[in-house]
Every structure is written in structure tokens, then in C-alpha cells.
Design a protein around this motif. Structure first.
Motif, mmCIF file in Angstrom:
data_model
loop_
_atom_site.group_PDB
_atom_site.id
_atom_site.type_symbol
_atom_site.label_atom_id
_atom_site.label_comp_id
_atom_site.label_asym_id
_atom_site.label_seq_id
_atom_site.Cartn_x
_atom_site.Cartn_y
_atom_site.Cartn_z
ATOM 1 N N CYS A 49 63.865 -1.505 40.282
ATOM 2 C CA CYS A 49 63.705 -2.916 39.946
ATOM 3 C C CYS A 49 62.732 -3.483 40.978
ATOM 4 O O CYS A 49 63.144 -3.800 42.096
ATOM 5 C CB CYS A 49 65.041 -3.647 39.991
ATOM 6 S SG CYS A 49 66.231 -3.092 38.755
ATOM 7 N N GLY A 50 61.459 -3.543 40.609
ATOM 8 C CA GLY A 50 60.451 -3.904 41.594
ATOM 9 C C GLY A 50 60.387 -2.773 42.602
ATOM 10 O O GLY A 50 60.255 -1.615 42.250
ATOM 11 N N ALA A 117 64.644 -15.438 28.312
ATOM 12 C CA ALA A 117 63.259 -15.102 27.966
ATOM 13 C C ALA A 117 62.865 -15.962 26.773
ATOM 14 O O ALA A 117 63.721 -16.470 26.059
ATOM 15 C CB ALA A 117 63.129 -13.617 27.630
ATOM 16 N N GLN A 118 61.558 -16.071 26.571
ATOM 17 C CA GLN A 118 61.086 -16.861 25.422
ATOM 18 C C GLN A 118 59.799 -16.255 24.898
ATOM 19 O O GLN A 118 58.918 -15.893 25.667
ATOM 20 C CB GLN A 118 60.862 -18.316 25.829
ATOM 21 C CG GLN A 118 60.835 -19.298 24.679
ATOM 22 C CD GLN A 118 59.483 -19.431 24.004
ATOM 23 O OE1 GLN A 118 58.457 -19.436 24.650
ATOM 24 N NE2 GLN A 118 59.502 -19.507 22.688
ATOM 25 N N GLY A 119 59.740 -16.104 23.590
ATOM 26 C CA GLY A 119 58.519 -15.661 22.929
ATOM 27 C C GLY A 119 58.523 -14.224 22.447
ATOM 28 O O GLY A 119 57.697 -13.872 21.610
ATOM 29 N N GLN A 128 62.082 -4.719 27.550
ATOM 30 C CA GLN A 128 60.985 -4.226 28.375
ATOM 31 C C GLN A 128 60.594 -5.281 29.418
ATOM 32 O O GLN A 128 60.411 -4.966 30.589
ATOM 33 C CB GLN A 128 59.793 -3.858 27.495
ATOM 34 C CG GLN A 128 58.636 -3.274 28.263
ATOM 35 C CD GLN A 128 57.478 -2.924 27.334
ATOM 36 O OE1 GLN A 128 57.305 -3.523 26.273
ATOM 37 N NE2 GLN A 128 56.699 -1.937 27.738
ATOM 38 N N GLY A 129 60.497 -6.525 28.994
ATOM 39 C CA GLY A 129 60.171 -7.610 29.926
ATOM 40 C C GLY A 129 61.233 -7.793 30.993
ATOM 41 O O GLY A 129 60.912 -7.974 32.177
ATOM 42 N N TRP A 130 62.500 -7.757 30.607
ATOM 43 C CA TRP A 130 63.574 -7.923 31.584
ATOM 44 C C TRP A 130 63.611 -6.774 32.580
ATOM 45 O O TRP A 130 63.827 -6.991 33.764
ATOM 46 C CB TRP A 130 64.916 -8.086 30.876
ATOM 47 C CG TRP A 130 65.165 -9.477 30.354
ATOM 48 C CD1 TRP A 130 64.663 -10.655 30.841
ATOM 49 C CD2 TRP A 130 65.987 -9.839 29.252
ATOM 50 N NE1 TRP A 130 65.127 -11.717 30.105
ATOM 51 C CE2 TRP A 130 65.947 -11.249 29.115
ATOM 52 C CE3 TRP A 130 66.762 -9.119 28.349
ATOM 53 C CZ2 TRP A 130 66.651 -11.949 28.149
ATOM 54 C CZ3 TRP A 130 67.462 -9.814 27.367
ATOM 55 C CH2 TRP A 130 67.405 -11.212 27.274
#
Length: 188
Positions: A49-50, A117-119, A128-130
Motif C-alpha cells: 500500500c504505497g 470514490a466517485q466516477g 483498482q483505484g482503492w
């Protein structure tokens, strides 16, 4: 007799409308299964995570109360056109989760978290974004979280996490007998 049939007919219509509304609000088995599979596949093997390695964690299970909280927040953000963990009326994530029925009373410990999240257009895209975001990823991999509920409404996504630990059987016996008591701590 005629009024009895009319009353019965109205009751049936009202109940079927409520059922349709509740079905629209609650996710499908496929939605739940896809989220749990995606999350638990990564939790099983661990991930970065990072710059922080998060070791494997136990699988999450679905919780309907967390889903209800997620649904409410996703709808609220979409309807009021904002994007924040704090609702426009000032409620925090923890406020919304406990108001939805995910309570801490009777548990030894309690924790809650949230990803928004949005979009994104589908589950794969939002996951994937999370997982690419260090903070969201750490929520997904946090071994203290045991349950999850997720909702999507008009491309607003909310993922609410909970972790409750029950008292041991011995502790429960001591509480029931009065030899131990609970002391509520301030959350400030």
C-alpha cells in the motif's frame, strides 16, 4: 365485505411497492460476491500500500448494516452533489454506521473505516483505484476490519468497514455475574 377486499388490495399494493423499493436499495448477490472475492483475494496474499507492505489478513465478510450505511452515504453525496466522508448535515462515518445499526455495545472493541470514490464505472475500476491509493489500500488490508458493506449510487461508491471483537466466554460470565462491569470511554 367489499371494503375488506379494497383494504386488502391496497395493503398488497403498498407492500409490493415497499418490497420493490428495498430490492432496489440492497445489492445483488453477484455484487457482494464480486467485492468480497476481489478484496479477500488480495487480503489472502498481502500487498504493498504505497511504500508499506501489508501482510496477509483474514477474509472480510459482508455485513448488511454496513451496506445500509454505505447506501445512505452514496445516495446523499449523489443527491446533494458533494464528495466527503463528512455528510452535509455534519454526520461522521462512525455516526452513519452506528445509526444504520452497526453498534458497538456488547463488544470488547469496535472500529470502523470508510473508503469513498466517485466516477468509476464498475467494481474492477473502483477496486483498482482503492488498492492504488495508500490510505484506501490500508483500510482494505487492515486486519482489525472483519466486515464490510459496499454501495454504488450514480457512480458514487462507498465502502464501510467494521471490526468488532466479542468478549470471551469467561469475560461474558464475569459480566453476567456482576464480578466485572463495562466502563464506557469517551470517543473524543
Amino acid at each position: 365485505m367489499n371494503s375488506l377486499f379494497k383494504s386488502l388490495f391496497i395493503l398488497i399494493v403498498l407492500c409490493s411497492g415497499l418490497d420493490a423499493y428495498s430490492q432496489e436499495m440492497v445489492s445483488s448477490r453477484q455484487f457482494r460476491r464480486e467485492f468480497l472475492n476481489d478484496i479477500n483475494r488480495v487480503r489472502e496474499r498481502g500487498c504493498n500500500c504505497g511504500g508499506t507492505y501489508m501482510p496477509p489478513a483474514p477474509p472480510l465478510v459482508w455485513n448488511d448494516y454496513l451496506e445500509i450505511a454505505a447506501i445512505g452515504h452514496a445516495q446523499d453525496m449523489a443527491d446533494k452533489n458533494y464528495f466527503n466522508h463528512t455528510s452535509k448535515d455534519g454526520r461522521s462515518m462512525e455516526d452513519r454506521i452506528t445509526l444504520a445499526g452497526y453498534t458497538f455495545k456488547g463488544y470488547k472493541s469496535f472500529m470502523a473505516g470508510e473508503n469513498i470514490a466517485q466516477g468509476q464505472m464498475n467494481i474492477a475500476e473502483v477496486m483498482q483505484g482503492w488498492f492504488k491509493s495508500p490510505g484506501h489500500c490500508k483500510n482494505l488490508m487492515n486486519p482489525g476490519f472483519k466486515e464490510v458493506g459496499v454501495a454504488e449510487y450514480n457512480t458514487y461508491w462507498v465502502q464501510d468497514f467494521g471490526g468488532r471483537v466479542s468478549f470471551s466466554p469467561g469475560q461474558q460470565r464475569m459480566l453476567r455475574s456482576g464480578r466485572a462491569r463495562l466502563v464506557e470511554q469517551s470517543r473524543e
